[in-house]
Design an enzyme around this catalytic site. Structure first.
Site, PDB file in Angstrom:
ATOM      1  N   ASP A  27       0.816  -1.217   0.000  1.00 51.53           N
ATOM      2  CA  ASP A  27       0.000   0.000   0.000  1.00 51.53           C
ATOM      3  C   ASP A  27       0.850   1.267   0.000  1.00 51.53           C
ATOM      4  O   ASP A  27       0.362   2.346   0.288  1.00 51.53           O
ATOM      5  CB  ASP A  27      -0.933   0.004   1.210  1.00 51.53           C
ATOM      6  CG  ASP A  27      -0.183   0.010   2.542  1.00 51.53           C
ATOM      7  OD1 ASP A  27       1.046  -0.186   2.523  1.00 51.53           O
ATOM      8  OD2 ASP A  27      -0.835   0.209   3.585  1.00 51.53           O
TER       9      ASP A  27
ATOM     10  N   CYS B 249       5.155  -0.248   2.629  1.00 48.92           N
ATOM     11  CA  CYS B 249       5.743  -1.565   2.874  1.00 48.92           C
ATOM     12  C   CYS B 249       7.058  -1.507   3.647  1.00 48.92           C
ATOM     13  O   CYS B 249       7.296  -2.356   4.514  1.00 48.92           O
ATOM     14  CB  CYS B 249       5.915  -2.335   1.568  1.00 48.92           C
ATOM     15  SG  CYS B 249       7.033  -1.572   0.368  1.00 48.92           S
TER      16      CYS B 249
ATOM     17  N   HIS C 289       9.246  -3.404  -3.727  1.00 50.75           N
ATOM     18  CA  HIS C 289       8.570  -3.834  -2.504  1.00 50.75           C
ATOM     19  C   HIS C 289       9.560  -4.344  -1.457  1.00 50.75           C
ATOM     20  O   HIS C 289      10.587  -4.928  -1.785  1.00 50.75           O
ATOM     21  CB  HIS C 289       7.583  -4.955  -2.849  1.00 50.75           C
ATOM     22  CG  HIS C 289       6.648  -5.324  -1.741  1.00 50.75           C
ATOM     23  ND1 HIS C 289       5.747  -4.439  -1.197  1.00 50.75           N
ATOM     24  CD2 HIS C 289       6.478  -6.494  -1.064  1.00 50.75           C
ATOM     25  CE1 HIS C 289       5.054  -5.043  -0.241  1.00 50.75           C
ATOM     26  NE2 HIS C 289       5.496  -6.289  -0.137  1.00 50.75           N
TER      27      HIS C 289
END
Length: 224
Positions: A93, A96, A202
């Site tokens: 979102d 991370c 990520h």
């Protein structure tokens, strides 16, 4: 997948406070549940033979295209498998990095707002340590990074290490950089955190395959 020159195959030889000041609507526990540097460190032993490169704080680079992202993800997955590491999947979102750090510090990714707040406080209070790495208005950078959902970068990792007095160990998907250690600039770390970094995409929280906790995510995490 196999690479001839994967750097993972080359070899070489107390948190100070509870940080209770928070705007979160949850109670922040004292940081006491993580891995102490004096304890038997399973993850550290698994990668103890690897060389880590000197960490240079920087802001985020360009997001890789689909082909590069796929290759990077495969490279990271192979490295984690090789060393018996497993990722706790963190929500994708935009928070991370902060969620992954919160999971390692507090065993709860939902404390990410508190982690971000402390990082911003560190960046603001020690501007001279960080502003040379920001190729834009520093006040503008702080304003942007303060927002929930703004991606953390290698500068916020350094600020987190400095603020919480921790060593952050990052297993990456970079072709030429397998392993990065980020240590506090002014104090000896009393804790060690482990993250994975899918290059410019990520962060996840790392555990040994036998120690991976089971947690239910409220939102989608990054899966490829």
């Amino acid at each position: 997948m196999s690479e001839k020159n994967d750097p993972c195959q080359s070899s070489s030889p107390s948190v100070s406070g509870s940080f209770q000041d928070t705007d979160d609507d949850i109670s922040i526990p004292n940081i006491s549940s993580g891995t102490s540097l004096s304890e038997d460190n399973k993850l550290g032993r698994r990668l103890s033979h690897l060389s880590s490169i000197p960490h240079t704080p920087r802001i985020n680079g360009a997001i890789p295209d689909s082909d590069d992202a796929t290759f990077n993800h495969d490279r990271l997955s192979e490295r984690l498998k090789k060393y018996g590491l497993a990722e706790l999947q963190i929500e994708g979102d935009g928070n991370c990095q902060f969620r992954a750090i919160a999971d390692q510090l507090f065993r709860n990714p939902e404390y990410h707002k508190h982690v971000r707040k402390q990082v911003i406080k560190q960046l603001k209070n020690s501007r001279k340590l960080y502003e040379e790495y920001v190729p834009m208005s520093y006040s503008g950078y702080l304003k942007k990074m303060k927002k929930s959902g703004e991606w953390g970068d290698h500068l916020t990792l350094q600020a987190a290490a400095d603020r919480f007095e921790i060593k952050i160990c990052v297993v990456t998907s970079f072709k030429d950089t397998c392993f990065i250690e980020i240590v506090p600039r002014e104090k000896h770390p009393s804790r060690e955190l482990w993250l994975s970094f899918w290059s410019e995409v990520h962060y996840n929280s790392l555990y040994g395959v036998d120690d991976l906790p089971t947690r239910t995510l409220k939102k989608k995490h990054w899966l490829f």
